[in-house]
Write a protein that holds these residues in place. Structure first.
Motif: not given
Length: 115
Positions: A35-38, A20-23, A29-30, A66-67
């Motif tokens: 959220v940042i733009s909001g 479940a970690i990757s999804p 990330g998606a 992302a990093s």
């Protein structure tokens, strides 16, 4: 038998978390950019100064998030494996520890005359 059941449940839980970690990190990330733009839009609507908004744009929050997610992805899966190994060692050690403790406390009671 109880140790086998505990080890099986522990292993199943570790596999589910590992898979479940990757999804979950992909989903985070998606959504991070939105959220940042909001957050920037809310700050602008609340009356944040133009200099503040330029400073926030200069920080590059999207790249930083992302990093951070890449770092988390690199640490999370090995951490699950290490925690699984420690848990398996504890599960396998429980019968030996309880037997030793039972013998130790059992002898103390017999020596004290409690039957």
């Amino acid at each position: 038998m109880l140790v086998f059941a505990a080890a099986s449940i522990w292993s199943l839980l570790a596999v589910v978390i590992y898979l479940a970690i990757s999804p979950i990190l992909d989903w985070l990330g998606a959504n991070a950019g939105g959220v940042i733009s909001g957050g920037k839009n809310i700050a602008t609507a609340a009356g944040a100064d133009k200099n503040v908004m330029n400073a926030i744009d200069g920080i590059d929050l999207a790249g930083a998030s992302a990093s951070l997610l890449n770092l988390t992805a690199g640490i999370a899966k090995p951490a699950v494996v290490v925690i699984w190994l420690l848990g398996m060692a504890a599960i396998l050690a429980v019968p030996f520890i309880t037997r030793k403790l039972g013998n130790y406390f059992g002898m103390k009671r017999r020596d004290a005359g409690f039957y």
